[in-house]
Scaffold this motif. Structure first.
Motif, PDB file in Angstrom:
ATOM      1  N   ALA A   1      -8.538   2.587   1.352  1.00 23.45           N
ATOM      2  CA  ALA A   1      -7.730   1.441   1.763  1.00 23.45           C
ATOM      3  C   ALA A   1      -7.502   1.512   3.268  1.00 23.45           C
ATOM      4  O   ALA A   1      -6.741   2.350   3.752  1.00 23.45           O
ATOM      5  N   ASP A   2      -8.133   0.634   4.005  1.00 24.17           N
ATOM      6  CA  ASP A   2      -7.993   0.591   5.465  1.00 24.17           C
ATOM      7  C   ASP A   2      -6.900  -0.430   5.812  1.00 24.17           C
ATOM      8  O   ASP A   2      -7.171  -1.527   6.304  1.00 24.17           O
ATOM      9  N   VAL A   3      -5.656  -0.058   5.532  1.00 21.82           N
ATOM     10  CA  VAL A   3      -4.540  -0.998   5.655  1.00 21.82           C
ATOM     11  C   VAL A   3      -4.385  -1.478   7.091  1.00 21.82           C
ATOM     12  O   VAL A   3      -4.107  -2.662   7.342  1.00 21.82           O
ATOM     13  N   GLU A   4      -4.564  -0.573   8.039  1.00 23.21           N
ATOM     14  CA  GLU A   4      -4.409  -0.970   9.444  1.00 23.21           C
ATOM     15  C   GLU A   4      -5.384  -2.091   9.820  1.00 23.21           C
ATOM     16  O   GLU A   4      -5.029  -2.996  10.581  1.00 23.21           O
ATOM     17  N   LEU A   5      -6.596  -2.048   9.270  1.00 27.16           N
ATOM     18  CA  LEU A   5      -7.561  -3.109   9.544  1.00 27.16           C
ATOM     19  C   LEU A   5      -7.063  -4.437   8.970  1.00 27.16           C
ATOM     20  O   LEU A   5      -7.155  -5.477   9.622  1.00 27.16           O
ATOM     21  N   TRP A   6      -6.530  -4.418   7.763  1.00 32.68           N
ATOM     22  CA  TRP A   6      -6.057  -5.657   7.144  1.00 32.68           C
ATOM     23  C   TRP A   6      -4.942  -6.286   7.978  1.00 32.68           C
ATOM     24  O   TRP A   6      -4.886  -7.513   8.130  1.00 32.68           O
ATOM     25  N   VAL A   7      -4.067  -5.426   8.488  1.00 32.72           N
ATOM     26  CA  VAL A   7      -2.964  -5.931   9.307  1.00 32.72           C
ATOM     27  C   VAL A   7      -3.490  -6.490  10.625  1.00 32.72           C
ATOM     28  O   VAL A   7      -3.079  -7.573  11.070  1.00 32.72           O
ATOM     29  N   GLU A   8      -4.412  -5.764  11.250  1.00 34.59           N
ATOM     30  CA  GLU A   8      -4.970  -6.224  12.529  1.00 34.59           C
ATOM     31  C   GLU A   8      -5.729  -7.536  12.380  1.00 34.59           C
ATOM     32  O   GLU A   8      -5.694  -8.389  13.277  1.00 34.59           O
ATOM     33  N   ARG A   9      -6.413  -7.708  11.260  1.00 35.90           N
ATOM     34  CA  ARG A   9      -7.201  -8.926  11.035  1.00 35.90           C
ATOM     35  C   ARG A   9      -6.366 -10.070  10.428  1.00 35.90           C
ATOM     36  O   ARG A   9      -6.906 -11.141  10.175  1.00 35.90           O
ATOM     37  N   CYS A  10      -5.084  -9.811  10.172  1.00 32.28           N
ATOM     38  CA  CYS A  10      -4.179 -10.849   9.634  1.00 32.28           C
ATOM     39  C   CYS A  10      -4.640 -11.337   8.261  1.00 32.28           C
ATOM     40  O   CYS A  10      -4.532 -12.533   7.958  1.00 32.28           O
ATOM     41  N   TRP A  11      -5.094 -10.417   7.409  1.00 30.67           N
ATOM     42  CA  TRP A  11      -5.581 -10.790   6.083  1.00 30.67           C
ATOM     43  C   TRP A  11      -4.460 -10.789   5.042  1.00 30.67           C
ATOM     44  O   TRP A  11      -4.720 -10.613   3.850  1.00 30.67           O
TER      45      TRP A  11
ATOM     46  N   TRP B   1       4.799   1.190  10.999  1.00 30.05           N
ATOM     47  CA  TRP B   1       4.263  -0.030  10.404  1.00 30.05           C
ATOM     48  C   TRP B   1       4.745  -1.276  11.134  1.00 30.05           C
ATOM     49  O   TRP B   1       3.995  -2.253  11.264  1.00 30.05           O
ATOM     50  N   VAL B   2       5.966  -1.252  11.626  1.00 29.85           N
ATOM     51  CA  VAL B   2       6.436  -2.385  12.439  1.00 29.85           C
ATOM     52  C   VAL B   2       5.571  -2.519  13.684  1.00 29.85           C
ATOM     53  O   VAL B   2       5.154  -3.620  14.062  1.00 29.85           O
ATOM     54  N   GLY B   3       5.271  -1.393  14.318  1.00 29.02           N
ATOM     55  CA  GLY B   3       4.436  -1.428  15.518  1.00 29.02           C
ATOM     56  C   GLY B   3       3.007  -1.841  15.245  1.00 29.02           C
ATOM     57  O   GLY B   3       2.348  -2.451  16.097  1.00 29.02           O
ATOM     58  N   ALA B   4       2.509  -1.514  14.046  1.00 25.41           N
ATOM     59  CA  ALA B   4       1.132  -1.874  13.697  1.00 25.41           C
ATOM     60  C   ALA B   4       0.985  -3.354  13.380  1.00 25.41           C
ATOM     61  O   ALA B   4      -0.140  -3.879  13.363  1.00 25.41           O
ATOM     62  N   ASN B   5       2.080  -4.030  13.141  1.00 25.45           N
ATOM     63  CA  ASN B   5       2.054  -5.421  12.684  1.00 25.45           C
ATOM     64  C   ASN B   5       1.868  -6.376  13.865  1.00 25.45           C
ATOM     65  O   ASN B   5       2.735  -7.194  14.191  1.00 25.45           O
TER      66      ASN B   5
ATOM     67  N   PRO C   1       0.819  -1.209   0.000  1.00 26.20           N
ATOM     68  CA  PRO C   1       0.000   0.000   0.000  1.00 26.20           C
ATOM     69  C   PRO C   1       0.856   1.264   0.000  1.00 26.20           C
ATOM     70  O   PRO C   1       2.070   1.228   0.224  1.00 26.20           O
ATOM     71  N   PHE C   2       0.220   2.393  -0.243  1.00 24.62           N
ATOM     72  CA  PHE C   2       0.842   3.702  -0.038  1.00 24.62           C
ATOM     73  C   PHE C   2       1.363   3.762   1.394  1.00 24.62           C
ATOM     74  O   PHE C   2       0.763   3.204   2.312  1.00 24.62           O
ATOM     75  N   GLY C   3       2.475   4.460   1.605  1.00 15.94           N
ATOM     76  CA  GLY C   3       3.196   4.311   2.865  1.00 15.94           C
ATOM     77  C   GLY C   3       2.765   5.143   4.047  1.00 15.94           C
ATOM     78  O   GLY C   3       3.288   4.950   5.149  1.00 15.94           O
ATOM     79  N   LEU C   4       1.806   6.088   3.885  1.00 15.72           N
ATOM     80  CA  LEU C   4       1.410   6.914   5.023  1.00 15.72           C
ATOM     81  C   LEU C   4       0.240   6.281   5.768  1.00 15.72           C
ATOM     82  O   LEU C   4      -0.703   5.779   5.154  1.00 15.72           O
ATOM     83  N   PRO C   5       0.261   6.306   7.099  1.00 15.14           N
ATOM     84  CA  PRO C   5      -0.847   5.745   7.889  1.00 15.14           C
ATOM     85  C   PRO C   5      -2.121   6.575   7.750  1.00 15.14           C
ATOM     86  O   PRO C   5      -2.112   7.694   7.231  1.00 15.14           O
ATOM     87  N   ARG C   6      -3.206   6.004   8.255  1.00 15.95           N
ATOM     88  CA  ARG C   6      -4.463   6.757   8.283  1.00 15.95           C
ATOM     89  C   ARG C   6      -4.291   7.970   9.202  1.00 15.95           C
ATOM     90  O   ARG C   6      -3.547   7.918  10.193  1.00 15.95           O
ATOM     91  N   PRO C   7      -4.942   9.082   8.912  1.00 14.83           N
ATOM     92  CA  PRO C   7      -4.657  10.340   9.618  1.00 14.83           C
ATOM     93  C   PRO C   7      -4.819  10.281  11.130  1.00 14.83           C
ATOM     94  O   PRO C   7      -4.051  10.919  11.859  1.00 14.83           O
ATOM     95  N   ASP C   8      -5.811   9.529  11.625  1.00 12.25           N
ATOM     96  CA  ASP C   8      -6.049   9.539  13.069  1.00 12.25           C
ATOM     97  C   ASP C   8      -5.053   8.681  13.839  1.00 12.25           C
ATOM     98  O   ASP C   8      -5.117   8.614  15.065  1.00 12.25           O
ATOM     99  N   ARG C   9      -4.106   8.031  13.155  1.00 13.87           N
ATOM    100  CA  ARG C   9      -3.121   7.197  13.850  1.00 13.87           C
ATOM    101  C   ARG C   9      -1.681   7.606  13.549  1.00 13.87           C
ATOM    102  O   ARG C   9      -0.751   6.917  13.943  1.00 13.87           O
TER     103      ARG C   9
END
Length: 710
Positions: free
Chosen positions: A320-330, A356-360, A296-304
């Motif tokens: 693209a809710d990338v943080e959700l995909w990572v949290e759900r292990c998709w 991104w390391v911390g979000a994983n 994905p594009f490399g910047l996080p969602r604004p509220d995080r």
């Protein structure tokens, strides 16, 4: 870089130092071990049979873009032979750089760079959408075959929604989705785009991906950052003009009419989320071992976002809710495109990497994307050091295990020397891919291995994979001159030739099998067979270390009846040149002691190299009471009262003693140490002496003598 010239010590210091060497070997009181207690080396036999370190692991990949002919093929009018030649050149470059994966774009715009019944041939391949290559071949199958032959993974890269790129020149083929399913394809700016809100759009992409996974031996499925399209503004619009909204009104109305209650932005994100979740599930449903990755594009969602980070929001614009995909292990790995320099504060590379390391939280693979193609001929070009530093920054984060370069063109062209710099400074050693234990942690069986001596001190290895779980590659460690070197070869390669290192012969091989998910078998370690003639050929003669001939007028000729082990008696610095040591020892022994030459017939350095000293026909000299006539004297540098001999030194002791036994018609019972003939010494030191006392060296020599019998 050249070393500054080494300063010679004054002569009186050299004399004192060498006297200390010999005094340490000659005058320490003898300490006889209790004969009822077996003496075992602290590391046991494992010092000679030592294990190399763990295999290096890092995902080292590059994107190979076909859209707009960015990387391959370089033009849409290339003949098939030229396409294949470019393919081979790319893979050879990747192999030479020790990359271990390519991410190959196989579906740039609802078209195919492979044989497909679902979508037409790409115009980027043949110049006309729908026209097959002539003579016919399957590019993806060929890429896979050639990459796997080089132990390189192939991840098939799909664009999930784009139906036409601005670089396209010809019309869509009759079988293209813009002609067969016009209702789900929308014109947006200068692009055609499938509407993610249409269930048929998601189904088409899933069908295409499943088809490739089913029919091709790929290692991964990869999708990029294009979900809903990047927003466009009206042509000629002034700054601040509102963006054109994506034209998905029909699918939005259908959703609302069916009772949908989400806000439009949330609905769009839901459409993309469902595709990502299903793709992850269905890829593994086809082949469990195929990994699913997203870049994905490399910047996080604004509220995080971390403090100070600013810029485009893929959450609000691409939905693209990338943080959700990572949290759900998709997904199985994430490659966020961190396309900014380390010092650019609003998009600081290190800050984004840490985010991104911390979000994983699922512990999936984290392989950030690097903007290597930003090295170019423009005033805004990045330096080579920027990419090298970014690779090092990733390695310093325990939660990141690799990276992906965009794109291959920069490496193929070796822009500003970037490919050479990566190969020599960051990828000097091959690496295995990181394991994916959440998919499968079962290791394959260890291979059957047979080794033989190759030319120049190298090794010839015959490999047979174990039954059961298939191996994808073999990890091979080879030790020469005390140093381990790592190699990776495909499991299809059953015979491997490995050269020796820096003039030193390989003395040990350690091999494991690795499956396509990175699981490693137990290791198989083998000592290299060698012959007496090979040992003799490896000995550094006096002329090569700068010695002068012995004074034959003072010589005592003798016949060898014993092979006697000594040590140098003082800690030997790693940086000291053994040739300089031998020259100073020879100078001292002749001038101060009046001996014909240095005391020892052979000297072994820290790397296990064997140097000829005193002519074996002449008896040696010692400072203690025993008569050295009849003794072949072997010295190992180091103070083994305090340190352990290293594996290369012990292997060299066995080699030179085996050769001496053959040459002089004695057997392993002729092997002893200085301390066995004198009560005035502890030489060769307790840590080396135990290898004689427990019979280990004699047993290895006995095995060699048995093997060398005609």
């Amino acid at each position: 870089m050249t070393r500054p010239p080494r300063r010679r010590a004054p002569a009186f210091i050299v004399v004192l130092v060498v006297l200390a060497f010999l005094a340490a070997c000659a005058e320490k009181p003898l300490r006889v071990p209790d004969p009822m207690v077996p003496v075992t080396p602290r590391a046991s036999v494992a010092m000679v049979d030592e294990e190399p370190p763990s295999a290096p692991r890092e995902f080292r990949a590059v994107w190979i873009a076909s859209v707009a002919n960015i990387d391959w093929p370089s033009r849409r009018d290339l003949a098939v032979a030229e396409q294949r030649a470019e393919m081979i050149a790319i893979l050879d470059r990747a192999k030479a750089m020790n990359l271990n994966a390519i991410v190959l774009q196989v579906r740039p715009s609802m078209d195919a760079l492979y044989s497909s019944a679902l979508e037409p041939w790409s115009e980027y391949l043949t110049g006309e959408q729908g026209r097959a290559p002539q003579p016919w071949y399957d590019p993806l199958a060929t890429w896979i075959e050639e990459a796997h032959r080089r132990a390189i993974e192939v991840h098939a890269w799909f664009n999930p929604y784009r139906a036409r790129h601005t670089s396209a020149k010809g019309p869509e083929a009759p079988s293209h989705i813009a002609n067969t399913h016009r209702g789900i394809v929308k014109s947006y700016g200068s692009f055609l785009w499938m509407d993610p809100g249409e269930p048929a759009a998601a189904q088409r992409t899933l069908d295409v991906v499943r088809d490739v996974v089913r029919r091709y031996d790929i290692d991964g499925v990869h999708i990029d950052d294009y979900f809903y399209p990047y927003p466009v503004t009206p042509p000629g619009a002034l700054p601040g003009t509102p963006e054109i909204d994506f034209p998905d009104e029909p699918s939005w109305r259908t959703y609302v009419a069916g009772g949908g209650r989400l806000a439009r932005a949330d609905w769009r994100r839901r459409n993309v989320n469902q595709l990502v979740e299903r793709m992850h599930k269905e890829v593994h449903g086809e082949k469990r071992w195929v990994r699913f990755g997203i870049s994905p594009f490399g910047l996080p969602r604004p509220d995080r976002r971390p403090p100070g980070i600013a810029g485009f929001s893929q959450y609000d614009k691409l939905y693209a809710d990338v943080e959700l995909w990572v949290e759900r292990c998709w997904l199985d790995y994430l490659s966020p495109q961190l396309y900014w320099p380390i010092a650019q504060a609003p998009q600081a590379f290190g800050v984004l990497l840490d985010y991104w390391v911390g979000a994983n939280t699922c512990g999936r693979g984290m392989y950030p994307g690097l903007f290597t193609s930003r090295i170019n001929e423009t005033p805004q070009s990045w330096s080579v050091a920027e990419i090298l530093d970014q690779v090092e920054a990733i390695r310093r984060r325990p939660g990141s295990q690799g990276h992906v370069h965009f794109s291959m063109a920069a490496l193929s062209q070796n822009r500003s020397g970037i490919a050479d710099a990566l190969a020599s400074q960051r990828y000097a050693t091959p690496a295995l891919i990181p394991a994916s234990p959440w998919i499968d942690a079962e290791a394959p069986g260890a291979p059957d291995v047979a080794v033989g001596r190759g030319p120049g001190g190298g090794a010839t290895i015959e490999l047979t994979p174990a039954a059961g779980k298939a191996a994808a590659r073999f990890a091979i460690w080879a030790r020469a001159g005390g140093a381990w070197r790592f190699h990776v070869v495909p499991a299809s390669q059953r015979r491997v030739e490995i050269a020796g290192g820096d003039g030193a012969a390989i003395d040990r091989i350690v091999i494991s099998a690795v499956d396509r998910l990175g699981n490693e078998s137990r290791r198989v370690g083998l000592a290299m067979p060698f012959s007496a003639s090979e040992v003799e050929a490896s000995i550094v003669p006096v002329a090569r270390w700068g010695g002068t001939p012995a004074d034959a007028s003072k010589a005592k000729r003798h016949k060898i009846t014993h092979i006697t082990l000594h040590h140098q008696g003082e800690t030997y610095p790693r940086g000291r040149d053994p040739k300089e040591y031998l020259r100073s020892l020879q100078e001292w022994s002749r001038r101060d002691k009046g001996w014909i030459d240095i005391p020892y017939h052979y000297v072994i350095d820290l790397d296990g190299r064997i140097y000829a000293g005193r002519d074996i026909e002449y008896a040696g000299d010692t400072n203690t009471e025993y008569d050295p006539i009849g003794h072949a004297l072997v010295e190992v540098v180091g103070n083994f009262e305090e340190v352990e001999p290293n594996a290369a030194q012990l292997a060299a002791v066995v080699r030179v003693m085996s050769w001496l036994a053959v040459r002089h018609g004695v057997n392993e019972r002729a092997i002893a140490t200085h301390r066995d003939f004198s009560t005035q010494t502890a030489c060769p030191g307790r840590n080396l002496y135990r290898y004689i006392e427990n019979g280990w060296i004699r047993e290895r020599v006995r095995e060699n003598l048995a093997r060398w019998q005609p």
